[in-house]
Design a protein around this motif. Structure first.
Motif, short mmCIF file in Angstrom:
data_model
loop_
_atom_site.label_atom_id
_atom_site.label_comp_id
_atom_site.label_asym_id
_atom_site.label_seq_id
_atom_site.Cartn_x
_atom_site.Cartn_y
_atom_site.Cartn_z
N GLY A 24 -1.72 -10.71 -8.60
CA GLY A 24 -2.93 -9.71 -8.84
C GLY A 24 -2.69 -8.00 -8.18
O GLY A 24 -2.50 -7.90 -8.87
N TYR A 25 -1.72 -8.46 -6.70
CA TYR A 25 -1.90 -7.10 -5.78
C TYR A 25 -0.72 -6.73 -7.30
O TYR A 25 -1.20 -5.30 -7.01
CB TYR A 25 -1.18 -7.25 -4.91
CG TYR A 25 -0.70 -6.46 -4.14
CD1 TYR A 25 -2.01 -5.44 -3.22
CD2 TYR A 25 0.27 -5.42 -3.87
CE1 TYR A 25 -1.70 -3.90 -2.34
CE2 TYR A 25 0.39 -3.98 -3.63
CZ TYR A 25 -0.62 -3.23 -3.08
OH TYR A 25 -0.69 -2.38 -2.10
N TYR A 26 0.91 -7.37 -6.99
CA TYR A 26 1.44 -6.89 -8.39
C TYR A 26 1.19 -6.75 -9.87
O TYR A 26 0.95 -5.11 -10.10
CB TYR A 26 2.66 -8.17 -8.11
CG TYR A 26 3.22 -8.04 -7.49
CD1 TYR A 26 3.89 -7.30 -6.41
CD2 TYR A 26 4.02 -9.37 -7.09
CE1 TYR A 26 4.52 -7.75 -5.35
CE2 TYR A 26 5.01 -9.54 -5.96
CZ TYR A 26 5.40 -8.99 -5.51
OH TYR A 26 6.31 -9.32 -4.01
N TYR A 27 0.10 -7.75 -10.01
CA TYR A 27 -0.01 -6.59 -11.23
C TYR A 27 -1.04 -5.82 -11.35
O TYR A 27 -1.51 -4.82 -12.43
CB TYR A 27 -1.25 -7.42 -12.31
CG TYR A 27 0.12 -8.58 -13.16
CD1 TYR A 27 0.22 -8.59 -14.51
CD2 TYR A 27 0.70 -10.20 -12.27
CE1 TYR A 27 1.22 -8.96 -15.03
CE2 TYR A 27 1.54 -10.40 -12.76
CZ TYR A 27 2.24 -10.06 -14.52
OH TYR A 27 3.33 -11.10 -14.69
N LYS A 35 1.96 -3.11 -15.53
CA LYS A 35 0.06 -3.19 -14.77
C LYS A 35 -0.49 -3.40 -15.32
O LYS A 35 -0.19 -3.49 -17.12
CB LYS A 35 0.00 -1.58 -14.55
CG LYS A 35 -1.25 -1.03 -14.16
CD LYS A 35 -1.75 0.04 -13.88
CE LYS A 35 -2.40 -0.01 -12.27
NZ LYS A 35 -3.04 1.41 -11.92
N ASN A 36 -1.18 -4.59 -14.96
CA ASN A 36 -2.79 -5.50 -16.01
C ASN A 36 -3.54 -5.42 -14.84
O ASN A 36 -3.39 -6.63 -14.72
CB ASN A 36 -2.30 -6.60 -16.36
CG ASN A 36 -2.89 -7.21 -17.25
OD1 ASN A 36 -4.21 -7.19 -17.53
ND2 ASN A 36 -2.09 -7.86 -18.64
N ILE A 37 -4.46 -4.60 -15.01
CA ILE A 37 -5.75 -4.89 -14.08
C ILE A 37 -6.97 -6.55 -14.69
O ILE A 37 -6.97 -7.16 -13.97
CB ILE A 37 -6.67 -3.87 -14.47
CG1 ILE A 37 -6.15 -2.61 -14.06
CG2 ILE A 37 -7.88 -4.12 -13.36
CD1 ILE A 37 -5.31 -2.54 -12.77
N LYS A 43 -6.07 -13.26 -10.82
CA LYS A 43 -5.35 -13.89 -10.25
C LYS A 43 -5.73 -13.59 -9.19
O LYS A 43 -5.92 -14.65 -8.15
CB LYS A 43 -4.02 -13.13 -9.93
CG LYS A 43 -3.15 -13.52 -10.84
CD LYS A 43 -2.98 -14.54 -11.30
CE LYS A 43 -2.06 -15.44 -11.99
NZ LYS A 43 -1.72 -17.14 -12.03
N TYR A 44 -7.08 -12.73 -8.90
CA TYR A 44 -7.43 -12.55 -7.26
C TYR A 44 -8.46 -13.51 -7.77
O TYR A 44 -8.56 -13.80 -6.56
CB TYR A 44 -8.23 -11.39 -7.07
CG TYR A 44 -7.49 -9.67 -7.28
CD1 TYR A 44 -6.28 -10.25 -6.03
CD2 TYR A 44 -6.95 -8.68 -7.85
CE1 TYR A 44 -5.66 -9.24 -5.90
CE2 TYR A 44 -6.43 -7.62 -7.12
CZ TYR A 44 -5.88 -7.85 -6.13
OH TYR A 44 -4.91 -6.87 -6.26
N ARG A 62 -11.60 -2.27 -5.53
CA ARG A 62 -11.26 -0.73 -5.26
C ARG A 62 -10.52 -0.49 -6.96
O ARG A 62 -10.48 0.90 -7.41
CB ARG A 62 -9.90 -0.73 -4.67
CG ARG A 62 -10.28 -0.54 -3.14
CD ARG A 62 -8.84 -0.94 -2.36
NE ARG A 62 -8.94 -1.00 -0.75
CZ ARG A 62 -8.62 -1.08 -0.05
NH1 ARG A 62 -7.55 -0.98 -0.02
NH2 ARG A 62 -8.38 -1.20 1.18
N VAL A 63 -9.88 -1.72 -7.53
CA VAL A 63 -10.53 -1.90 -8.93
C VAL A 63 -11.71 -1.33 -9.67
O VAL A 63 -10.59 -0.20 -10.74
CB VAL A 63 -10.11 -3.27 -9.49
CG1 VAL A 63 -9.59 -2.86 -10.99
CG2 VAL A 63 -8.37 -3.86 -9.09
#
Length: 65
Positions: A24-27, A35-37, A43-44, A62-63
């Protein structure tokens, strides 16, 4: 594919909660992958189901802000 991402992905596929969180952090940040929010949030959520609720809340907040 860089090794860190590759091995994290393998571990996540084996249901390692830390690896799922890291994916999740990587994406979220586009580290070694595009990047894919939406995928990051997915994933989170998966990691949250496995105990990392505090960390997930912090990153999703934060997102969204």
């Amino acid at each position: 594919m860089p090794l860190a991402f590759k091995f994290t992905k393998i571990a996540a596929e084996m249901d390692c909660k830390e690896a799922i969180f890291k994916m999740g952090y990587y994406y979220q940040h586009g580290i070694e992958i595009e990047k894919n929010i939406n995928f990051a949030i997915k994933k989170y959520d998966e990691a949250a189901a496995q105990v990392h609720k505090f960390y997930i809340f912090d990153h999703v907040y934060r997102v969204m802000n």
